[in-house]
Design a protein around this motif. Sequence first.
Motif, short mmCIF file in Angstrom:
data_model
loop_
_atom_site.label_atom_id
_atom_site.label_comp_id
_atom_site.label_asym_id
_atom_site.label_seq_id
_atom_site.Cartn_x
_atom_site.Cartn_y
_atom_site.Cartn_z
N LEU A 184 37.12 -18.53 -20.92
CA LEU A 184 37.09 -18.68 -22.37
C LEU A 184 35.65 -18.92 -22.80
N THR A 185 35.20 -18.16 -23.80
CA THR A 185 33.79 -18.25 -24.19
C THR A 185 33.66 -18.30 -25.71
N ASP A 186 32.45 -18.61 -26.17
CA ASP A 186 32.22 -18.62 -27.62
C ASP A 186 31.48 -17.37 -28.07
N ARG A 187 31.19 -16.46 -27.13
CA ARG A 187 30.54 -15.21 -27.56
C ARG A 187 31.18 -14.00 -26.90
N VAL B 65 37.91 -14.15 -24.73
CA VAL B 65 38.36 -14.33 -23.35
C VAL B 65 37.73 -13.22 -22.51
N ALA B 66 37.06 -13.61 -21.43
CA ALA B 66 36.44 -12.66 -20.51
C ALA B 66 37.30 -12.55 -19.25
N PHE B 67 37.41 -11.33 -18.73
CA PHE B 67 38.25 -11.08 -17.55
C PHE B 67 37.42 -10.39 -16.47
N GLU B 68 37.74 -10.69 -15.23
CA GLU B 68 37.01 -10.09 -14.11
C GLU B 68 37.96 -9.64 -13.00
N ARG C 132 38.99 -10.59 -28.03
CA ARG C 132 38.83 -11.69 -28.96
C ARG C 132 40.01 -12.63 -28.73
N LEU C 133 39.84 -13.92 -29.01
CA LEU C 133 40.90 -14.89 -28.69
C LEU C 133 42.22 -14.54 -29.39
N ASP C 134 42.15 -14.10 -30.67
CA ASP C 134 43.42 -13.79 -31.36
C ASP C 134 44.11 -12.58 -30.72
N GLU C 135 43.35 -11.64 -30.19
CA GLU C 135 43.95 -10.50 -29.49
C GLU C 135 44.60 -10.98 -28.18
N ALA C 136 43.92 -11.89 -27.52
CA ALA C 136 44.44 -12.41 -26.25
C ALA C 136 45.72 -13.21 -26.47
N MET C 137 45.81 -13.88 -27.61
CA MET C 137 46.97 -14.73 -27.90
C MET C 137 48.12 -13.94 -28.53
N HIS C 138 47.90 -12.67 -28.85
CA HIS C 138 48.95 -11.88 -29.50
C HIS C 138 50.14 -11.70 -28.55
N PRO C 139 51.37 -11.82 -29.07
CA PRO C 139 52.54 -11.72 -28.17
C PRO C 139 52.67 -10.40 -27.43
#
Length: 306
Positions: free
Chosen positions: A232-235, A155-158, A183-190
């Motif tokens: 949301l990205t793949d890299r 996940v990219a943020f700006e 990383r997506l799993d970090e972003a999804m962590h509660p």
Amino acid sequence: MRRNRDTQPGWAEVTPKALFLNRREIIAGALAATVAGPAAARIAAAPSPYSTDAAPNTLEEITSYNNFYEFGWDKGDPKAHAGALTTDPWSVEIGGLVEKPGSYDLADVLKTAPPEERIYRFRCVEAWAMVIPWIGFPLAALLNRVGVQPGAKYVAFETLLRPSEMPGQRGPGIDWPYVEGLRLDEAMHPLTILASGLYGEELPKQNGAPLRLVVPWKYGFKSIKSLVKITLTDREPRTTWNDLQPREYGFYANVNPAVDHPRWSQATERRIGAGLFAARQQTLPFNGYGDQVASLYAGMDLRANY
Ligand SMILES: Nc1nc2c(c(=O)[nH]1)N[C@H]1C(S)=C(S)[C@@H](COP(=O)(O)O)O[C@H]1N2
Ligand SMILES: [Mo]
């Protein structure tokens, strides 16, 4: 890290009572305006089980010692200059590998999930630390709402780019806008939240109003302020501090007492507000959240992935 409400002081106890009562009314009013009525006040008054039992810093400390380079390089610059930032209207563009891309109005974003109080330890890479009572909701709730496509891995943020209101963006140093990533799993962590308030009030502008990321087990620079874009990205996305000094600031930036910054030790930290002669405190692995997040990095070399 579980909070024990019977024995530990919460921010209500460490805040002068009149101020606290006043803030309770503000919470009830401000949050009820954007979120469904009575739940808002109740949640703001009841800390989350994810909260630390450490005593929070004062509102004064949290709002006068800041890093927000869009407003200058000194710790007092954000307080001095961020007041001029227009935060209404505000929208967040959500795109990339999602099912429902689009521009989401702030009020709509805030309706994603009820606000919770999260009293989190906060550790800047510069080796100072605070405890901050955020109001926010899990980033995962928003990502689930917009629908993450199977190919997404990061996940990219700006942050907002608005040099007319952000004097730091008119100067050299950073390739604006400020960008970050998880990383997506970090972003999804509660534990990962989007914060829109602290101490039961609207988020002060110097702290990243109207909406900022908070990732409590990582160095503070990951917790990007005044968010306008989520992709949301793949890299692995590029990140501002890694761009500037790749040897000093990595993509992961997990708080780690065993991996020093090239120019200073990370073994100990200075607790803001502890006083000039107070001893430094030990830095905790993952800033004290290891029980909850260490498994995300199983098998990874945390020295190489700093
Ligand atoms: N857009 C943006 N976000 C940012 C920063 C910044 O300069 N610009 N500074 C980061 C750093 S280095 C820290 S330590 C925290 C500080 O958050 P605080 O001022 O709310 O304590 O914000 C982070 N988020
Ligand atoms: Mo920082």
